[in-house]
Design an enzyme around this catalytic site. Structure first.
Site, PDB file in Angstrom:
ATOM      1  N   GLY A 122       0.837  -1.196   0.000  1.00  0.00           N
ATOM      2  CA  GLY A 122       0.000   0.000   0.000  1.00  0.00           C
ATOM      3  C   GLY A 122       0.869   1.242   0.000  1.00  0.00           C
ATOM      4  O   GLY A 122       2.094   1.165  -0.168  1.00  0.00           O
ATOM      5  N   ASP A 158      18.733  -8.139   1.458  1.00  0.00           N
ATOM      6  CA  ASP A 158      18.330  -7.216   0.390  1.00  0.00           C
ATOM      7  C   ASP A 158      18.940  -5.841   0.635  1.00  0.00           C
ATOM      8  O   ASP A 158      18.278  -4.820   0.486  1.00  0.00           O
ATOM      9  CB  ASP A 158      16.794  -7.134   0.328  1.00  0.00           C
ATOM     10  CG  ASP A 158      16.303  -6.581  -1.004  1.00  0.00           C
ATOM     11  OD1 ASP A 158      17.127  -6.414  -1.921  1.00  0.00           O
ATOM     12  OD2 ASP A 158      15.100  -6.302  -1.125  1.00  0.00           O
ATOM     13  N   TYR A 165      10.436   9.348  10.552  1.00  0.00           N
ATOM     14  CA  TYR A 165      10.372   9.902   9.201  1.00  0.00           C
ATOM     15  C   TYR A 165      11.777  10.257   8.718  1.00  0.00           C
ATOM     16  O   TYR A 165      12.568  10.848   9.453  1.00  0.00           O
ATOM     17  CB  TYR A 165       9.481  11.147   9.180  1.00  0.00           C
ATOM     18  CG  TYR A 165       9.293  11.666   7.780  1.00  0.00           C
ATOM     19  CD1 TYR A 165       8.690  10.876   6.809  1.00  0.00           C
ATOM     20  CD2 TYR A 165       9.735  12.929   7.416  1.00  0.00           C
ATOM     21  CE1 TYR A 165       8.528  11.331   5.511  1.00  0.00           C
ATOM     22  CE2 TYR A 165       9.573  13.396   6.119  1.00  0.00           C
ATOM     23  CZ  TYR A 165       8.973  12.584   5.171  1.00  0.00           C
ATOM     24  OH  TYR A 165       8.823  13.025   3.886  1.00  0.00           O
ATOM     25  N   SER A 210      14.797   7.553  -0.006  1.00  0.00           N
ATOM     26  CA  SER A 210      15.750   6.450  -0.186  1.00  0.00           C
ATOM     27  C   SER A 210      17.071   6.954  -0.785  1.00  0.00           C
ATOM     28  O   SER A 210      17.104   7.914  -1.558  1.00  0.00           O
ATOM     29  CB  SER A 210      15.135   5.342  -1.026  1.00  0.00           C
ATOM     30  OG  SER A 210      14.740   5.884  -2.246  1.00  0.00           O
TER      31      SER A 210
HETATM   32  P1  AMP Z   1       9.345   0.560   1.219  1.00  0.00           P
HETATM   33  O1  AMP Z   1       8.049  -0.133   1.054  1.00  0.00           O
HETATM   34  O2  AMP Z   1       9.904   0.472   2.600  1.00  0.00           O
HETATM   35  O3  AMP Z   1      10.351   0.192   0.168  1.00  0.00           O
HETATM   36  O4  AMP Z   1       9.024   2.135   1.007  1.00  0.00           O
HETATM   37  C1  AMP Z   1       8.655   2.675  -0.247  1.00  0.00           C
HETATM   38  C2  AMP Z   1       9.122   4.115  -0.350  1.00  0.00           C
HETATM   39  O5  AMP Z   1       8.492   4.913   0.652  1.00  0.00           O
HETATM   40  C3  AMP Z   1      10.636   4.300  -0.104  1.00  0.00           C
HETATM   41  O6  AMP Z   1      11.366   4.111  -1.266  1.00  0.00           O
HETATM   42  C4  AMP Z   1      10.707   5.728   0.391  1.00  0.00           C
HETATM   43  O7  AMP Z   1      10.695   6.622  -0.685  1.00  0.00           O
HETATM   44  C5  AMP Z   1       9.394   5.880   1.164  1.00  0.00           C
HETATM   45  N1  AMP Z   1       9.621   5.616   2.595  1.00  0.00           N
HETATM   46  C6  AMP Z   1       9.546   4.442   3.236  1.00  0.00           C
HETATM   47  N2  AMP Z   1       9.805   4.582   4.547  1.00  0.00           N
HETATM   48  C7  AMP Z   1      10.079   5.882   4.747  1.00  0.00           C
HETATM   49  C8  AMP Z   1      10.448   6.673   5.892  1.00  0.00           C
HETATM   50  N3  AMP Z   1      10.601   6.106   7.096  1.00  0.00           N
HETATM   51  N4  AMP Z   1      10.632   7.988   5.734  1.00  0.00           N
HETATM   52  C9  AMP Z   1      10.488   8.554   4.506  1.00  0.00           C
HETATM   53  N5  AMP Z   1      10.152   7.870   3.394  1.00  0.00           N
HETATM   54  C10 AMP Z   1       9.940   6.555   3.500  1.00  0.00           C
END
Ligand code: AMP
Length: 643
Positions: free
Chosen positions: A292, A405, A360, A365
């Protein structure tokens, strides 16, 4: 490393030099004291001709103030007060020194109560203590580990009249300190009994205690029912469950695989705090996850300051398995507590949507962050980021957790450039990674980041994580370039297996390229441990001059692989045009030493007419070579390359 700018006014003289004064300031005290004499200044503290100094041998987790004063030959004669610029810093936490004093408080037939003094040098805030104990005669083949937040513990379930050996080590955010020496304790003998006069008193005491305990448990259950579950079980002292409580493995494993729980939702509540959805405000969508959207927002817990958070949501219409997999990330993340690992704030599972709330990370990334800021950071800044990632990975490997990963896309960056490892999960780790591809053995693996043994027989270990770390190192130093460019996964597997490795990125310090090559050793036991990687990077940070020696690639194409066995020095040419000229005029072997995809001896004839025209025969996956040459063409400062 302190740097300062030249004074605006040198007093019209050329004999300006600088003096650095070091003061140690204790928290809460206004007056600072001079630093101890063993603080080292490189090159020296006084009479500095340059505007930089390196300060070493500082204490961890300590406040220091440095005053930098510019002086010239007449400064002593000036009637005004000393003028200086001052900077106050706090050094990072380090691992604590060993616990040296342990006291036996109470012994019975099957328990021992102990207490100890905090280590002499805590080097930070002590998060908890790990107490390891085992029967003396079993010689450490079977031991139990307890964790305690305070300086005391009761070891229960012991055998009567038996000698036990025990070691304690403390942990700060920087990791575990060294273990204490072994202390020996004995439980009371079986025949031990309380004297008849005191027995009645003791009996009354015991019955009252049992009654109090029962009442407390009852109250706890009732309160829990009425007030709702608000926080996971976080006892001061947590016994790690390994079957019967004993760990029969060499080494210490503190990470608990949520799969070992019969009911995975129990694991979530063991390791993650349940949050009330009303405490969360969602602001906007910042990314897309496998399950999501990922949003930014704010979390305000009762009596706490509001903080910025990232909120991962589970989209509607999920299956039970998806819910389990989604929450497994929280069960894993919730077990970690380290400044370079993304921190879990809690989960929302009792209302919809189901959410995972983490700290946050303003810069998102690492891969996209680096691409956005191409060539904008100093070597020290890049090494600082890499050090953070290595420190997070050291913590994970100490915990017995293998990431599988590790890649720049799975590192998050905050507004202070602190990098944190993220993306934890079980089966989903690789399912949601667009880079992951199915291997012939059925598993889904991000080929370009994965060690050969993990690709071929799924041998995932901290050593395979070290291989991936080498790729992350390459990604960082090339500002987010894609490893192995447009080569196909199959070609990457083949090339790596044949001994070829990625070349150094442009202007990459030689020491960092050497570290990459070390991480990419075929024999996994020869790869550096994360502990060693952190210490190598620390040395580079302490000695920034060492980053100036580059791996000398500026004059050659960056997107051809290097033969690991080739130790020949790369020819140093000034422009891309020079390089191409040299390719045309030198004998094949010389021209390609160190830069070719394959050695000239084994070059079968290529059918690429384009390449023949420039008198070069190259092997390797042909389409990659052709596109590499095309890439050269488009980057060449000297106009089109005659291909
Ligand atoms: P993920 O499902 O963990 O790969 O998250 C998808 C994307 O959401 C990442 O590539 C980031 O751009 C953003 N994201 C995830 N976690 C965070 C976080 N703690 N703070 C800011 N952006 C996030």
């Amino acid at each position: 490393i302190l740097d300062w700018s030249w004074p605006e006014d040198t007093g019209g003289r050329k004999d300006v030099s600088f003096t650095v004064l070091c003061k140690r300031c204790r928290q809460g005290q206004r007056v600072c004291e001079a630093c101890r004499s063993n603080v080292r200044f490189l090159p020296r503290a006084a009479g500095l001709q340059n505007t930089t100094v390196t300060v070493g041998d500082l204490l961890a987790h300590t406040n220091y103030t440095f005053e930098i004063e510019a002086q010239n030959g007449v400064s002593q004669l000036a009637p005004t007060m000393r003028q200086y610029a001052a900077v106050t810093i706090t050094t990072n936490q380090a691992a604590p020194s060993p616990v040296t004093v342990i006291r036996k408080d109470r012994t019975s037939r099957n328990s021992i109560s102990l207490s100890w003094l905090e280590p002499e040098r805590p080097n930070g805030i002590i998060l908890d203590y790990e107490v390891k104990y085992y029967q003396k005669q079993e010689q450490e083949t079977s031991y139990t580990i307890l964790r305690s937040k305070g300086c005391n513990v009761t070891l229960g379930g012991l055998k009567a009249d038996t000698a036990y050996l025990l070691q304690i080590r403390a942990r700060t955010a920087a990791g575990y300190g060294a273990s204490s020496r072994s202390f020996e304790f004995e439980t009371s003998p079986d025949s031990f009994s309380i004297s008849s006069e005191s027995s009645q008193v003791v009996l009354i005491a015991i019955s009252s205690s049992v009654a109090i305990i029962l009442l407390t448990v009852l109250l706890y259950v009732v309160i829990g029912r009425f007030c709702g579950y608000s926080k996971s079980k976080q006892p001061d002292e947590k016994r790690l469950h390994f079957g019967n409580g004993h760990l029969r493995l060499p080494g210490i494993r503190t990470y608990v695989d949520p799969h070992t729980y019969e009911d995975p939702s129990q694991a979530v509540h063991e390791f993650a705090k349940e949050l009330d959805a009303s405490c969360i405000a969602i602001d906007k969508v910042v990314g897309a996850g496998e399950f999501g959207e990922v949003c930014s927002g704010r979390l305000r817990l009762p009596n706490k300051k509001e903080i910025c958070v990232a909120i991962k949501t589970l989209k509607a219409g999920y299956t039970d398995k998806q819910r389990r997999d989604f929450l497994s990330e929280a069960s894993i993340m919730g077990q970690f507590d380290h400044p370079n690992i993304i921190r879990l704030e809690g989960v929302v599972t009792r209302s919809k949507p189901v959410m995972i709330v983490t700290e946050y990370m303003e810069n998102g990334s690492l891969d996209s962050f680096l691409k956005k800021h191409d060539a904008q950071f100093t070597g020290i800044q890049l090494v600082g980021m890499l050090r953070g990632i290595a420190s997070g990975m050291r913590y994970l490997s100490d915990m017995g957790y293998v990431h599988r990963d590790l890649a720049a896309r799975n590192i998050l960056v905050n507004s202070n450039l602190v990098c944190k490892v993220s993306d934890f999960g079980l089966s989903r780790v690789l399912e949601d990674d667009p880079e992951a591809a199915y291997t012939t053995r059925g598993g889904k693996i991000p080929i370009r980041w994965t060690a050969p043994e993990a690709i071929s027989y799924r041998k995932f270990t901290s050593a395979s994580d070290a291989w991936s770390y080498g790729i992350v190192l390459w990604e960082v130093m090339s500002y987010g370039e894609r490893p192995y460019w447009e080569m196909s996964n199959q070609d990457v597997i083949k090339a790596v297996d044949e001994g070829y490795r990625l070349p150094p990125p442009m202007d990459c310090p030689a020491a960092l390229y050497q570290l990459m090559l070390d991480c990419w050793q075929k024999e996994r036991n020869n790869r550096p441990k994360f502990e060693q990687i952190v210490s190598i990077l620390d040395k580079l940070i302490r000695n920034p001059g060492s980053l100036k020696i580059t791996a000398n690639t500026s004059s050659r194409p960056a997107n051809l692989l290097l033969d690991r066995s080739s130790s020949e020095v790369v020819p140093s040419l000034d422009t891309m045009g020079d390089w191409l000229d040299s390719v045309r005029t030198l004998p094949c072997k010389e021209a390609f030493s160190g830069v070719s995809y394959s050695s000239c001896d084994t070059l079968p004839k290529t059918s690429a007419e384009d390449l023949k025209k420039v008198g070069v025969t190259i092997v390797g996956p042909q389409k990659n070579i052709v596109s590499s040459i095309k890439a050269l063409e488009s980057h060449s400062k000297n106009g089109p390359v005659p291909v």
